[in-house]
Motif scaffolding. Structure first.
Motif, mmCIF file in Angstrom:
data_model
loop_
_atom_site.group_PDB
_atom_site.id
_atom_site.type_symbol
_atom_site.label_atom_id
_atom_site.label_comp_id
_atom_site.label_asym_id
_atom_site.label_seq_id
_atom_site.Cartn_x
_atom_site.Cartn_y
_atom_site.Cartn_z
ATOM 1 N N ASP A 10 0.838 -1.199 0.000
ATOM 2 C CA ASP A 10 0.000 0.000 0.000
ATOM 3 C C ASP A 10 0.876 1.253 0.000
ATOM 4 N N PHE A 11 2.107 1.134 -0.505
ATOM 5 C CA PHE A 11 3.081 2.227 -0.435
ATOM 6 C C PHE A 11 2.791 3.348 -1.423
ATOM 7 N N GLY A 12 2.061 3.064 -2.519
ATOM 8 C CA GLY A 12 1.903 4.061 -3.564
ATOM 9 C C GLY A 12 3.211 4.269 -4.309
ATOM 10 N N LEU A 13 3.194 5.205 -5.250
ATOM 11 C CA LEU A 13 4.383 5.448 -6.071
ATOM 12 C C LEU A 13 4.903 6.881 -5.965
ATOM 13 N N ALA A 14 4.341 7.662 -5.042
ATOM 14 C CA ALA A 14 4.780 9.046 -4.903
ATOM 15 C C ALA A 14 6.033 9.172 -4.044
ATOM 16 N N CYS A 38 0.920 -4.786 -7.352
ATOM 17 C CA CYS A 38 0.149 -3.561 -7.098
ATOM 18 C C CYS A 38 0.756 -2.843 -5.905
ATOM 19 N N HIS A 39 0.831 -1.523 -5.998
ATOM 20 C CA HIS A 39 1.294 -0.707 -4.874
ATOM 21 C C HIS A 39 0.260 0.344 -4.489
ATOM 22 N N GLU A 40 -0.959 0.199 -5.003
ATOM 23 C CA GLU A 40 -2.003 1.177 -4.737
ATOM 24 C C GLU A 40 -3.137 0.595 -3.897
ATOM 25 N N VAL A 41 -2.834 -0.419 -3.100
ATOM 26 C CA VAL A 41 -3.819 -0.877 -2.124
ATOM 27 C C VAL A 41 -4.181 0.304 -1.232
ATOM 28 N N ARG A 42 -5.463 0.434 -0.924
ATOM 29 C CA ARG A 42 -5.863 1.517 -0.027
ATOM 30 C C ARG A 42 -5.119 1.366 1.296
ATOM 31 N N GLN A 43 -4.646 2.492 1.847
ATOM 32 C CA GLN A 43 -3.801 2.455 3.037
ATOM 33 C C GLN A 43 -4.413 1.577 4.126
ATOM 34 N N HIS A 44 -3.620 0.564 4.552
ATOM 35 C CA HIS A 44 -3.959 -0.321 5.672
ATOM 36 C C HIS A 44 -5.155 -1.240 5.388
ATOM 37 N N CYS A 45 -5.577 -1.347 4.136
ATOM 38 C CA CYS A 45 -6.765 -2.147 3.807
ATOM 39 C C CYS A 45 -6.345 -3.598 3.573
ATOM 40 N N ILE A 46 -6.329 -4.363 4.646
ATOM 41 C CA ILE A 46 -5.813 -5.729 4.609
ATOM 42 C C ILE A 46 -6.707 -6.634 3.773
ATOM 43 N N LEU A 47 -8.024 -6.493 3.887
ATOM 44 C CA LEU A 47 -8.930 -7.334 3.112
ATOM 45 C C LEU A 47 -8.754 -7.116 1.611
#
Length: 259
Positions: A10-14, A38-47
């Motif tokens: 969930d790190f994003g690319l920025a 994928c690196h755009e998982v919503r922050q802390h969204c484990i499911l």
């Protein structure tokens, strides 16, 4: 041949976080292919992360190493899990991210990782990446930790939508970049009956086969490519139109009378 290491975060690319984790992998296992899932998982969204991992792994080679870091408990006493299902390996925090492996024939280990010199806020780079590199170089999982019973592993209940009395109680598992809302409704569980449904707000949803079947601004329900049903708008963002994010729950009600 060195197996691929597949990254999900969930790190994003920025920020430089993904690059630094890749740098650690390249330094420790320079011949290992590194693949971005994928690196755009919503922050802390484990499911959401667990769903993306579950639906993606069949498309990778049998010897792949999946490194999944969605870790709101980084630096705490939470442990690190290593699992093997078939020949694929999975490395993740013990926070429920690997819940989809429960009920399958999988082996589990609790990794013994030295975090004494690691950043308390970036185990992905300093702890998980070195473990993944060792696996890619041929380390046996049993050499990296102790075997554990699956009952010891943190498990999040993933509730799949089921139909009943003309209603479907659904949740959004993922929103892709096109604004399509992927639901916790497996394609095979979708009732055959019902071409027209209604959302909680009274909006009509039409069951269709392709995006092109929808008129502009019309919300459709269709079988997507990830094994689940999805809500979509042709040429627009369904998530933006409805205000939906991963985790949002709602009800679909069939508007057609029973024969």
């Amino acid at each position: 041949m060195i197996p691929p290491i597949v990254l999900l975060t969930d790190f994003g690319l920025a920020d430089p976080y993904v690059g630094q984790m890749k740098g650690a992998l390249l330094r420790l296992a320079p011949a290992a292919p590194v693949v971005d899932l994928c690196h755009e998982v919503r922050q802390h969204c484990i499911l959401q992360a667990g769903f993306l991992l579950e639906t993606s792994r069949p498309h990778f080679p049998d010897d792949s190493i999946f490194l999944a870091v969605v870790d709101p408990g980084v630096g705490s006493e939470r442990s690190i899990l290593l699992a093997r299902q078939g020949r694929q390996l999975f490395l993740a925090p013990d926070n429920g991210l690997l819940s989809f492996l429960h009920g399958q024939k999988a082996s589990w280990w609790r990794a013994d990782a030295d975090a004494s010199n690691a950043s308390r806020t970036f185990h992905g780079r300093d702890v998980f990446a070195p473990l993944a590199a060792r696996l890619a170089l041929g380390a046996d999982p049993s050499s990296l930790g102790r075997s554990i019973d699956p009952a010891e592993v943190v498990r999040l209940e993933q509730t799949w939508a089921e139909s009943g009395d003309g209603c479907l109680d659904c949740a959004v598992l993922h929103v892709d970049r096109f604004g399509n809302c992927l639901l916790n409704l497996r394609i095979e569980a979708m009732p055959a009956r019902g071409r027209t449904w209604m959302l909680d707000d009274g909006r009509t949803v039409s069951r269709v086969t392709t995006y092109a079947d929808l008129a502009p601004g019309q919300v459709g329900l269709l079988a997507g490519s990830q094994g689940v049903m999805e809500l979509a708008v042709n040429g627009g963002s369904c998530a933006g139109l409805l205000g939906f994010l991963p985790g949002r729950t709602f009800r679909l009600t069939c508007t057609e009378r029973r024969p």
